[in-house]
Scaffold this motif. Structure first.
Motif, PDB file in Angstrom:
ATOM      1  N   PRO A 257       0.843  -1.205   0.000  1.00 39.00           N
ATOM      2  CA  PRO A 257       0.000   0.000   0.000  1.00 39.00           C
ATOM      3  C   PRO A 257       0.879   1.257   0.000  1.00 39.00           C
ATOM      4  O   PRO A 257       0.842   2.053   0.926  1.00 39.00           O
ATOM      5  N   PHE A 404      -4.057  -2.450   7.170  1.00 41.97           N
ATOM      6  CA  PHE A 404      -4.819  -2.064   5.989  1.00 41.97           C
ATOM      7  C   PHE A 404      -5.926  -3.071   5.691  1.00 41.97           C
ATOM      8  O   PHE A 404      -6.864  -2.771   4.965  1.00 41.97           O
ATOM      9  N   THR A 405      -5.806  -4.269   6.242  1.00 39.55           N
ATOM     10  CA  THR A 405      -6.868  -5.257   6.098  1.00 39.55           C
ATOM     11  C   THR A 405      -7.869  -5.150   7.248  1.00 39.55           C
ATOM     12  O   THR A 405      -9.080  -5.223   7.041  1.00 39.55           O
ATOM     13  N   LEU A 409      -6.433   1.902  10.861  1.00 39.34           N
ATOM     14  CA  LEU A 409      -5.460   2.859  10.330  1.00 39.34           C
ATOM     15  C   LEU A 409      -5.071   3.866  11.405  1.00 39.34           C
ATOM     16  O   LEU A 409      -5.803   4.068  12.380  1.00 39.34           O
TER      17      LEU A 409
END
Lengths: 420, 94
Positions: A257, A404-405, A409
């Motif tokens: 990412p 990110f999964t 965040l």
């Protein structure tokens, strides 16, 4: 054996005409056929990682740092050397303040003067929104035990006399000041870590580009690296390659990412000491300090498109200079000496990625985006522990790739201070 | 400063445009049916290559329309810009 710096060694060399100084770190021409840990990337973060591994986790075995160019020649030598820890969220405050505490003792730790100068970092508020946002940061930092205080415009002017607080275009409504923040000498950080790591047995191999990552066909674990100087077998690899991280991780079949952008900076002609602190203006996008050589060091923004060109467009620089000239009218007739770009790897939430990856034996420390220099000692410290134990260091754990999964965040877009 | 050819307006200077990230990333038809891993990949994972890159731009201070471009991220050279309804141009040999 590395010379210990001190009055005696200086005096001895002074009497000998300074002809006795040896290179401060070993730089083997070629890597050995095998290591126990290889760090890919010889910037500040990579060297700090190798140093901490050798010092605190010596049981891992033989350690090497592979650097495509020369150590400290990437973003370590291209940033504006600002150090601070006034980030919004507790996870970030813990990470960056860990680094600031290490900065405070780093010169002594490495026996190398990194010229850490906690002269204060002041962030200007130009609008009601800025005031509210910065005061929120001040309060959040206080709860996290991180120093950050609110200044009135008059106090800001007193702290930084060249500042024009009545500036018609960008009025100063107040400022947030972190007194423990400041600057350090970026090259000395790379050299000091290289010297200290080398003395502990770390091999630093320059001009050695990694061209492939070998993996076990069964379990998928890493088994070694292909480089421009031959094959290196190793069961553990730590990638600390800033803007080139996506390219290296693709060699192991991973998409990241990350997007890489040019970030520009520039310096003025050297002048007598005029600027006592670091000033950042997030809204108009300029940040400025004065180096010990007398140059004003000015940070500009990132270009709007991903690129590996290490150049960047001229309108980004002129935008920063226009703001500097408005806020500091006395600098209007100064000449700029040079400008440059570095390739920064930015994440969607502007927080770094530190930890394990889906590939066994492959670790990554990346995504520092526009503000990695400040974290150098802390980043290396927690990443080394992560590599040595195979599990994230407690401070690094929230910055795992998995966020990110899971959706956890750590959005520091406001604290990152560079408009993206 | 880049010179960018908008498929509708012709060549214009870079400040008229906004970059809009990697192109040809299709939103999954049924987001609720996606696994967390697939959804994260759609949202966040990007190629970020050093080389030819298909990307979106918007002529923000012009016609306002989105279009696609094929640009080399090592040299910033544009091989082509093309409308969303046009076929993808081939990657150049050099």
């Amino acid at each position: 054996m590395t010379t210990r710096f001190g009055l005696l060694s200086l005096a001895r060399e002074a009497l000998r005409g300074h002809r006795g100084w040896a290179p401060q770190w070993r730089s083997p021409e070629r890597p050995l056929p095998a290591y126990d840990v290889v760090i890919v990337g010889g910037g500040g973060h990579g060297l700090a990682t190798a140093y901490t591994l050798a010092k605190e986790h010596a049981h891992v075995g033989r350690i090497a740092v592979l650097e495509r160019g020369w150590i400290g020649g990437g973003n370590t030598g291209r940033n504006t050397t600002i150090i601070r820890s006034n980030y919004l969220f507790p996870e970030s405050a813990a990470l960056y303040d860990h680094a600031v505490r290490l900065w405070e003792g780093l010169s002594r730790e490495l026996d190398y003067n990194v010229m850490f100068s906690p002269r204060g970092v002041m962030m200007l508020a130009h609008s009601v929104h800025d005031v509210q946002s910065f005061r929120r940061h001040v309060h959040a930092n206080r709860l996290d035990g991180v120093d950050n205080e609110w200044l009135t415009p008059a106090q800001a002017k007193a702290f930084c006399p060249p500042l024009d607080i009545a500036c018609a275009r960008y009025p100063v409504l107040g400022a947030a000041l972190q007194r423990r923040g400041g600057v350090a000498r970026h090259d000395a950080v790379a050299w000091g870590y290289a010297r200290a790591a080398s003395a502990l047995g770390v091999d630093i191999i320059q001009e050695c580009e990694v061209t492939g990552i070998a993996r076990d066909p069964q379990g998928g674990a890493v088994t070694g690296l292909e480089t421009t100087k031959g094959t290196v077998r190793c069961p553990r690899i730590g990638v600390v390659a800033a803007g080139s991280t996506s390219l290296l991780m693709a060699m192991a079949g991973l998409r990241m990412p990350l997007e890489s952008f040019p970030l520009q900076a520039l310096v003025s002609e050297p002048v007598k000491p005029v600027f006592p602190c670091v000033v950042m203006s997030n809204t108009v996008h300029a940040y400025i300090s004065q180096s010990d050589k007398g140059e004003l060091v000015i940070g500009a923004g990132t270009d709007g498109y991903n690129s590996y060109s290490q150049a960047g467009s001229v309108q980004v620089l002129s935008h920063a200079l226009e703001a500097v000239c408005e806020l500091f009218p006395s600098f209007r007739r100064m000449r700029m000496l040079r400008s440059w770009g570095g390739i920064v790897d930015t994440t969607p939430d502007r927080s770094p990625i530190i930890g394990t990856t889906p590939v066994p034996g492959l670790f990554v420390n990346c995504g520092w985006g526009t503000g990695g220099f400040k974290a150098t000692p802390g980043s290396g410290h927690v990443f080394a522990a992560t590599i040595a134990t195979g599990a994230p260091h407690p401070i690094a754990a929230p910055f795992a790739l998995e966020r990110f999964t899971t959706g956890r965040l750590i959005d520091e877009a406001a604290a990152a201070a560079v408009a993206h | 400063m880049l010179l960018i050819r908008c498929p509708w307006c012709g060549e214009r200077p870079e400040p008229e445009f906004r970059h809009a990230g990697e192109a040809h990333i299709a939103r999954p038809a049924d987001p609720a049916a996606q696994s967390d891993t697939d959804w994260a990949a759609y949202l966040y994972l990007r190629g970020n290559p050093r080389g030819w890159h298909r990307e979106r731009w918007r002529h923000a201070h012009g016609c306002g329309r989105f279009f696609n471009a094929l640009r080399h991220t090592g040299t910033d050279r544009f091989a082509a810009t093309y409308r969303p309804d046009e076929p993808r141009p081939d990657i150049p040999d050099t």
